[in-house]
Design a protein around this motif. Structure first.
Motif, PDB file in Angstrom:
ATOM      1  N   ASP A 310       6.191  -5.000   6.271  1.00  0.00           N
ATOM      2  CA  ASP A 310       4.756  -5.611   6.681  1.00  0.00           C
ATOM      3  C   ASP A 310       3.583  -5.033   5.099  1.00  0.00           C
ATOM      4  O   ASP A 310       3.712  -3.132   5.563  1.00  0.00           O
ATOM      5  N   GLY A 311       2.570  -5.414   5.330  1.00  0.00           N
ATOM      6  CA  GLY A 311       1.968  -4.867   4.731  1.00  0.00           C
ATOM      7  C   GLY A 311       1.115  -5.493   2.677  1.00  0.00           C
ATOM      8  O   GLY A 311       1.101  -6.029   3.346  1.00  0.00           O
ATOM      9  N   VAL A 312       1.193  -4.348   1.801  1.00  0.00           N
ATOM     10  CA  VAL A 312       0.727  -4.540   0.950  1.00  0.00           C
ATOM     11  C   VAL A 312       1.509  -4.231  -0.379  1.00  0.00           C
ATOM     12  O   VAL A 312       1.742  -3.009  -0.400  1.00  0.00           O
ATOM     13  N   MET A 313       2.100  -4.513  -0.981  1.00  0.00           N
ATOM     14  CA  MET A 313       3.249  -4.330  -2.431  1.00  0.00           C
ATOM     15  C   MET A 313       1.711  -4.831  -3.306  1.00  0.00           C
ATOM     16  O   MET A 313       1.384  -5.553  -3.610  1.00  0.00           O
ATOM     17  N   VAL A 314       2.261  -3.663  -3.710  1.00  0.00           N
ATOM     18  CA  VAL A 314       1.807  -3.279  -5.809  1.00  0.00           C
ATOM     19  C   VAL A 314       2.502  -3.668  -6.720  1.00  0.00           C
ATOM     20  O   VAL A 314       3.390  -2.516  -7.100  1.00  0.00           O
ATOM     21  N   PHE A 315       2.059  -4.799  -8.032  1.00  0.00           N
ATOM     22  CA  PHE A 315       3.417  -4.546  -8.604  1.00  0.00           C
ATOM     23  C   PHE A 315       2.346  -3.684 -10.114  1.00  0.00           C
ATOM     24  O   PHE A 315       0.973  -5.088 -10.284  1.00  0.00           O
ATOM     25  N   SER A 316       3.389  -3.229 -11.066  1.00  0.00           N
ATOM     26  CA  SER A 316       2.040  -4.112 -12.649  1.00  0.00           C
ATOM     27  C   SER A 316       1.836  -5.434 -13.002  1.00  0.00           C
ATOM     28  O   SER A 316       2.813  -6.478 -12.708  1.00  0.00           O
ATOM     29  N   PRO A 317       0.783  -5.163 -13.879  1.00  0.00           N
ATOM     30  CA  PRO A 317       0.865  -6.659 -14.788  1.00  0.00           C
ATOM     31  C   PRO A 317       2.788  -7.131 -15.148  1.00  0.00           C
ATOM     32  O   PRO A 317       2.614  -8.043 -15.702  1.00  0.00           O
ATOM     33  N   GLN A 318       2.699  -6.154 -15.528  1.00  0.00           N
ATOM     34  CA  GLN A 318       4.704  -6.537 -15.389  1.00  0.00           C
ATOM     35  C   GLN A 318       5.307  -7.408 -14.507  1.00  0.00           C
ATOM     36  O   GLN A 318       7.346  -7.487 -14.648  1.00  0.00           O
ATOM     37  N   GLY A 319       5.258  -7.058 -13.139  1.00  0.00           N
ATOM     38  CA  GLY A 319       5.957  -7.390 -11.905  1.00  0.00           C
ATOM     39  C   GLY A 319       6.570  -6.304 -11.504  1.00  0.00           C
ATOM     40  O   GLY A 319       7.797  -6.422 -10.385  1.00  0.00           O
ATOM     41  N   LYS A 320       6.667  -5.339 -12.051  1.00  0.00           N
ATOM     42  CA  LYS A 320       7.204  -4.388 -11.728  1.00  0.00           C
ATOM     43  C   LYS A 320       6.472  -3.504 -10.364  1.00  0.00           C
ATOM     44  O   LYS A 320       5.076  -3.230 -10.088  1.00  0.00           O
ATOM     45  N   PRO A 321       7.269  -3.094  -8.945  1.00  0.00           N
ATOM     46  CA  PRO A 321       6.314  -2.625  -8.081  1.00  0.00           C
ATOM     47  C   PRO A 321       6.221  -1.008  -8.474  1.00  0.00           C
ATOM     48  O   PRO A 321       7.150  -0.087  -8.272  1.00  0.00           O
ATOM     49  N   LEU A 322       4.489  -1.184  -7.510  1.00  0.00           N
ATOM     50  CA  LEU A 322       4.679   0.201  -7.600  1.00  0.00           C
ATOM     51  C   LEU A 322       4.276   1.161  -6.740  1.00  0.00           C
ATOM     52  O   LEU A 322       4.055   2.611  -6.466  1.00  0.00           O
ATOM     53  N   ALA A 323       3.766  -0.049  -5.359  1.00  0.00           N
ATOM     54  CA  ALA A 323       3.777   1.279  -4.023  1.00  0.00           C
ATOM     55  C   ALA A 323       3.699   0.013  -3.330  1.00  0.00           C
ATOM     56  O   ALA A 323       3.827  -1.337  -3.046  1.00  0.00           O
ATOM     57  N   HIS A 324       3.977   0.369  -1.658  1.00  0.00           N
ATOM     58  CA  HIS A 324       4.712  -0.355  -0.942  1.00  0.00           C
ATOM     59  C   HIS A 324       2.962   0.837   0.604  1.00  0.00           C
ATOM     60  O   HIS A 324       3.728   1.713   0.663  1.00  0.00           O
ATOM     61  N   ILE A 325       1.925   0.091   1.018  1.00  0.00           N
ATOM     62  CA  ILE A 325       0.739   0.405   1.641  1.00  0.00           C
ATOM     63  C   ILE A 325       1.375  -0.352   3.144  1.00  0.00           C
ATOM     64  O   ILE A 325       1.132  -2.091   3.807  1.00  0.00           O
ATOM     65  N   ARG A 326       1.968   0.363   3.517  1.00  0.00           N
ATOM     66  CA  ARG A 326       2.679  -0.071   5.150  1.00  0.00           C
ATOM     67  C   ARG A 326       1.897  -0.705   5.807  1.00  0.00           C
ATOM     68  O   ARG A 326       1.088   0.745   6.298  1.00  0.00           O
ATOM     69  N   LEU A 327       1.188  -1.522   6.884  1.00  0.00           N
ATOM     70  CA  LEU A 327       0.767  -1.839   8.151  1.00  0.00           C
ATOM     71  C   LEU A 327       1.277  -2.471   9.577  1.00  0.00           C
ATOM     72  O   LEU A 327       2.725  -2.473   8.823  1.00  0.00           O
ATOM     73  N   PRO A 328       1.354  -2.106  10.236  1.00  0.00           N
ATOM     74  CA  PRO A 328       1.494  -2.643  11.636  1.00  0.00           C
ATOM     75  C   PRO A 328       1.611  -3.766  12.127  1.00  0.00           C
ATOM     76  O   PRO A 328       2.466  -4.705  12.730  1.00  0.00           O
ATOM     77  N   GLU A 329       0.949  -4.950  10.936  1.00  0.00           N
ATOM     78  CA  GLU A 329       1.327  -6.238  11.048  1.00  0.00           C
ATOM     79  C   GLU A 329       1.360  -6.849   9.430  1.00  0.00           C
ATOM     80  O   GLU A 329       0.861  -5.904   9.007  1.00  0.00           O
ATOM     81  N   ARG A 330       1.438  -8.004   9.716  1.00  0.00           N
ATOM     82  CA  ARG A 330       2.152  -9.055   8.387  1.00  0.00           C
ATOM     83  C   ARG A 330       0.377  -9.011   7.958  1.00  0.00           C
ATOM     84  O   ARG A 330      -0.268  -9.854   7.983  1.00  0.00           O
ATOM     85  N   CYS A 331       0.574  -8.536   6.764  1.00  0.00           N
ATOM     86  CA  CYS A 331      -0.827  -8.558   5.414  1.00  0.00           C
ATOM     87  C   CYS A 331      -0.978  -9.955   4.502  1.00  0.00           C
ATOM     88  O   CYS A 331      -0.006 -10.821   4.496  1.00  0.00           O
ATOM     89  N   ALA A 332      -1.679 -10.683   5.271  1.00  0.00           N
ATOM     90  CA  ALA A 332      -2.117 -12.498   4.729  1.00  0.00           C
ATOM     91  C   ALA A 332      -2.937 -12.071   3.391  1.00  0.00           C
ATOM     92  O   ALA A 332      -2.514 -12.878   2.393  1.00  0.00           O
ATOM     93  N   ASN A 333      -3.998 -11.468   3.689  1.00  0.00           N
ATOM     94  CA  ASN A 333      -5.115 -11.155   2.163  1.00  0.00           C
ATOM     95  C   ASN A 333      -5.839 -10.106   2.478  1.00  0.00           C
ATOM     96  O   ASN A 333      -5.650  -9.197   3.261  1.00  0.00           O
ATOM     97  N   LEU A 334      -6.192  -9.898   1.140  1.00  0.00           N
ATOM     98  CA  LEU A 334      -6.986  -8.732   1.244  1.00  0.00           C
ATOM     99  C   LEU A 334      -7.967  -8.353  -0.792  1.00  0.00           C
ATOM    100  O   LEU A 334      -8.099  -9.991  -0.589  1.00  0.00           O
ATOM    101  N   CYS A 335      -9.199  -7.705  -0.315  1.00  0.00           N
ATOM    102  CA  CYS A 335      -9.542  -7.823  -1.407  1.00  0.00           C
ATOM    103  C   CYS A 335     -10.266  -6.592  -1.621  1.00  0.00           C
ATOM    104  O   CYS A 335     -10.089  -5.842  -0.923  1.00  0.00           O
ATOM    105  N   PHE A 336     -11.029  -6.413  -2.419  1.00  0.00           N
ATOM    106  CA  PHE A 336     -11.995  -4.724  -2.708  1.00  0.00           C
ATOM    107  C   PHE A 336     -13.283  -5.482  -3.084  1.00  0.00           C
ATOM    108  O   PHE A 336     -13.963  -6.139  -2.430  1.00  0.00           O
ATOM    109  N   GLY A 337     -13.482  -4.113  -1.918  1.00  0.00           N
ATOM    110  CA  GLY A 337     -15.271  -3.842  -1.728  1.00  0.00           C
ATOM    111  C   GLY A 337     -15.865  -2.645  -1.270  1.00  0.00           C
ATOM    112  O   GLY A 337     -14.942  -1.793  -2.056  1.00  0.00           O
ATOM    113  N   GLY A 338     -16.796  -2.736  -0.207  1.00  0.00           N
ATOM    114  CA  GLY A 338     -17.456  -1.271  -0.018  1.00  0.00           C
ATOM    115  C   GLY A 338     -18.312  -0.719  -0.982  1.00  0.00           C
ATOM    116  O   GLY A 338     -18.365  -1.259  -2.617  1.00  0.00           O
TER     117      GLY A 338
END
Length: 363
Positions: A310-338
């Protein structure tokens, strides 16, 4: 005074952000952010991701009490606010960055799923069921229907969408909203395939992808020369595909960029200015082939360990895994803002989470 575990849980639940009284909601879940910096919930899978991590930023829960949170879209007006869908509750919610409140923006909302802000600052929404259409909310609050039929037949259930710099609207049209009674009302599909559509400002609707099973999240690369789409081909696994975008809006050269081989499901996603893909992640729900005996009964458990996905996976433009932001629930969607565009909002099952990062959305 002796503090018990039960008392701590009660206190945490009382402190959790809740919705206004009288609104149809769901269970709110307490969340305790990590005290330590850097936040251990931000798992770095490749050292190159450290440039996007803020050392003294932590995952925060902004609100809870939803049944299936989806479709976040950021609006900088009025001090800044986020609109997102609570599909089974048939409403669009509004989180105010100015005062931290979460209120109902629209109810009923025709089981809205994906939302986006167009280049003129208007809300564009995928009405996921019943009406089965794409609409635009004008500045005066009136609603304009942009698309509800293709070749004379009703759309399936518009799911997610993105607005390109030329004002064309691209959206996916799987059957999730009419497949049962949870995200809308059950209905028979009229379209022979589940498509990805391109809608021009003059109202011309074109099916640009017709051979991808149950297309879901989609986004453009920063230069808009590639379109990324999540789909099932072959089913039931979800993969993320990349297409070259022609000057006339046609797509070609499909490449499978990311494959969820760890029993996970890719969902909604966004692309940052460097071309990295930030993808909602969680269990695909598929079951083990053989049961496990629990209390003398055979139980078919989900494959893998959902709590580790559960959480958010971040991939490079080539599809390489870069990070996993772990959440206690399944993440369906996201966006940048603030206020500075570097806050990552994550709609995850029952809750809305956020994390400040050194990244900005490409669009």
């Amino acid at each position: 005074m002796t503090t018990t575990r039960r008392a701590l849980l009660r206190a945490a639940a009382a402190a959790a952000p809740v919705l206004g009284a009288g609104t149809a909601a769901a269970q709110s879940f307490p969340f305790t952010p990590n005290q330590r910096y850097p936040d251990p919930a931000v798992g770095i899978l490749d050292p190159s991701f450290t440039k996007y991590r803020i050392y003294s930023s932590t995952v925060e829960q902004l609100a809870s009490g939803f049944r299936w949170a989806e479709g976040p879209a950021w609006f900088p007006e009025d001090g800044g606010y986020l609109l997102f869908s609570d599909i089974p509750n048939n409403r669009i919610m509004k989180f105010s960055e100015r005062d931290g409140s979460t209120t109902v923006f629209r109810s009923p909302a025709n089981y809205a799923n994906g939302n986006a802000r167009d280049r003129q600052g208007r809300l564009v929404t995928c009405e996921h069921s019943v009406t089965r259409r794409v609409t635009r909310t004008e500045k005066d609050g009136s609603v304009t229907v942009l698309a509800d039929k293709y070749e004379g037949k009703r759309l399936n259930s518009p799911n997610d969408l993105v607005v390109k710099s030329d004002d064309t609207i691209w959206f996916t049209d799987p059957t999730f909203g009419i497949a049962g009674e949870w995200e809308g009302s059950r209905a028979t599909p009229e379209q022979p395939t589940t498509n990805v559509y391109r809608l021009t400002p003059d109202g011309k609707l074109t099916a640009v992808i017709t051979d991808l099973a149950l297309p879901n999240g989609l986004a453009f690369s920063p230069d808009e020369r590639k379109l990324y789409v999540v789909g099932r081909n072959p089913a039931p696994a979800r993969s993320l595909f990349a297409y070259d975008v022609g000057a006339d809006g046609t797509l070609s050269n499909r490449v499978k960029l990311i494959d969820a081989t760890d029993n996970a499901a890719l969902d909604g996603f966004r692309v940052d200015r460097d071309g990295n893909l930030w993808v909602g992640y969680g269990s695909d729900g598929n079951l083990e082939a053989q049961p496990t005996t629990v209390n003398g009964r055979p139980v078919f458990n989900p494959r893998g360990k959902p709590e580790e996905l559960d959480g958010v996976m971040v991939f490079s433009p080539q599809g390489k895994p870069l990070a996993h932001i772990r959440l206690p629930e399944r993440c369906a969607n996201l966006c940048f803002g603030g206020p500075k565009g570097n806050r990552l909002y994550m709609t995850a099952s029952h809750s809305l989470y956020a994390l400040y990062v050194e990244a900005h959305g490409a669009v």
